[in-house]
Design a protein around this motif. Structure first.
Motif, short mmCIF file in Angstrom:
data_model
loop_
_atom_site.label_atom_id
_atom_site.label_comp_id
_atom_site.label_asym_id
_atom_site.label_seq_id
_atom_site.Cartn_x
_atom_site.Cartn_y
_atom_site.Cartn_z
N SER A 128 -8.31 -3.15 3.12
CA SER A 128 -6.75 -2.72 3.88
C SER A 128 -5.87 -1.95 3.04
O SER A 128 -6.11 -1.89 1.87
CB SER A 128 -6.26 -4.23 4.31
OG SER A 128 -6.04 -4.93 3.00
N THR A 129 -4.72 -1.83 3.43
CA THR A 129 -3.75 -0.89 2.58
C THR A 129 -3.56 -1.94 1.21
O THR A 129 -3.34 -1.61 0.12
CB THR A 129 -2.54 -0.50 3.29
OG1 THR A 129 -2.66 -0.01 4.37
CG2 THR A 129 -1.52 0.14 2.30
N THR A 130 -3.27 -3.12 1.59
CA THR A 130 -3.01 -4.23 0.44
C THR A 130 -4.03 -4.31 -0.55
O THR A 130 -3.95 -4.39 -1.74
CB THR A 130 -2.50 -5.42 1.09
OG1 THR A 130 -1.69 -5.48 1.85
CG2 THR A 130 -2.50 -6.51 -0.15
N THR A 185 -6.34 -1.89 -1.03
CA THR A 185 -6.59 -0.54 -1.94
C THR A 185 -5.35 -0.82 -3.07
O THR A 185 -5.77 -0.32 -4.29
CB THR A 185 -6.34 0.32 -1.06
OG1 THR A 185 -7.30 0.43 -0.09
CG2 THR A 185 -6.34 1.81 -1.88
N ALA A 231 -9.82 5.20 -3.49
CA ALA A 231 -8.62 5.25 -2.63
C ALA A 231 -7.96 6.68 -2.38
O ALA A 231 -7.18 6.96 -1.88
CB ALA A 231 -7.27 4.82 -3.71
#
Length: 286
Positions: free
Chosen positions: A169-171, A173, A210
């Motif tokens: 998830s973005t979190t 990463t 990332a």
């Protein structure tokens, strides 16, 4: 068997035989008699009973059986921190209550590694974030070295585990990058050039995951620079050249230059260490 040999053998065996090593530890607490020995024993207990077995109660009981050296605060602190770490791992919300701020930070950072090893990623991220926030200002005092080490080790472990996730998830990463950056920062304060260059390697890998190519190349170059400045052995140079090549796969000349250098280094790596190089070698030969 000497204490040092006991610990060395246990670390060598624990990955494949955690239950066997746990049994050895449970019958050998009397081997730890000095402050440094007790600290080494607590680290191994926490790792085996926490990360590998999640056998919180048995680990806590074993820690409580270790000798208490009245005039050795470092040994007493190590037992307190390791006990709190395993209690926190099993879900005791008041596990940190009796600890100093420094001890709380060490506990939270170490607990993050326990959670990450068990793929409890949200808990690992939360624990490491709390560790970073719990003691944000460092003054460089000698007694802070264990805190820096805990944050460095915890950050490296968390970043590595998050890198391996097929879908982040973005979190996750963001947490991966923060962990890798923090590991580097704290190894620079508490480690040698070896830990620092390996932290640059880890930061390169996290940046690649990332999608941050430029930052990855910068970290890989710093990794290689540190190796060169310190006459690093072929093993370290292999990884430095390999990761710099991998970070520049879209630039054929740069890739081939560092790929060739990595292969030359690999030929100089002792045979019993070459298996550690297999994953990078596979990437270089894709």
């Amino acid at each position: 068997m000497t204490f040092d040999n006991f610990i060395k053998t246990a670390w060598a065996d624990h990955g494949d035989q955690p239950l066997v090593v746990a049994e050895r530890l449970s019958t050998s607490p009397q081997l730890a008699q000095t402050s440094s020995q007790i600290q080494a024993f607590t680290r191994l207990i926490t790792h085996v009973y926490g990360e590998h077995l999640a056998d919180w109660d048995a680990g806590i009981a074993l820690l409580q059986s270790l000798p208490r050296l009245a005039n050795e605060p470092a040994a007493l602190s190590a037992i307190a921190v390791s006990t709190a770490t395993l209690k926190y791992g099993r879900g005791d919300q008041d596990a940190l209550a009796s600890l100093t701020p420094l001890e709380q930070t060490i506990t939270l950072a170490t607990a993050s590694s326990l959670f990450a090893a068990q793929q409890k990623l949200a808990m690992a991220i939360d624990s490491y974030s709390q560790a970073l926030m719990s003691y944000p200002e460092f003054t460089g005092l000698p007694e802070e070295i264990p805190v820096h080490r805990a944050l460095a080790v915890g950050g490296n472990h968390l970043a590595c585990v998050l890198e391996e996730q097929k879908q982040r998830s973005t979190t996750e990463t963001a947490a991966m990058l923060q962990a890798a950056q923090s590991a580097l920062k704290h190894w620079q304060r508490a480690g040698s050039w070896l830990e620092t260059e390996r932290a640059q390697y880890r930061l390169c890998r996290s940046n690649l995951q990332a999608g941050l190519k430029d930052q990855a190349v910068q970290a890989a170059r710093r990794c290689l620079e540190i190796c060169t400045q310190n006459n690093a052995p072929a093993f370290e140079l292999f990884f430095a050249h390999a990761v710099l090549a991998i970070a520049q796969k879209d630039q054929n000349d740069a890739f081939e230059l560092h790929r060739a250098a990595a292969i030359v280094c690999l030929e100089q790596v002792p045979a019993d260490e070459q298996h550690w190089c297999e994953a990078e070698l596979k990437e270089l030969n894709k």
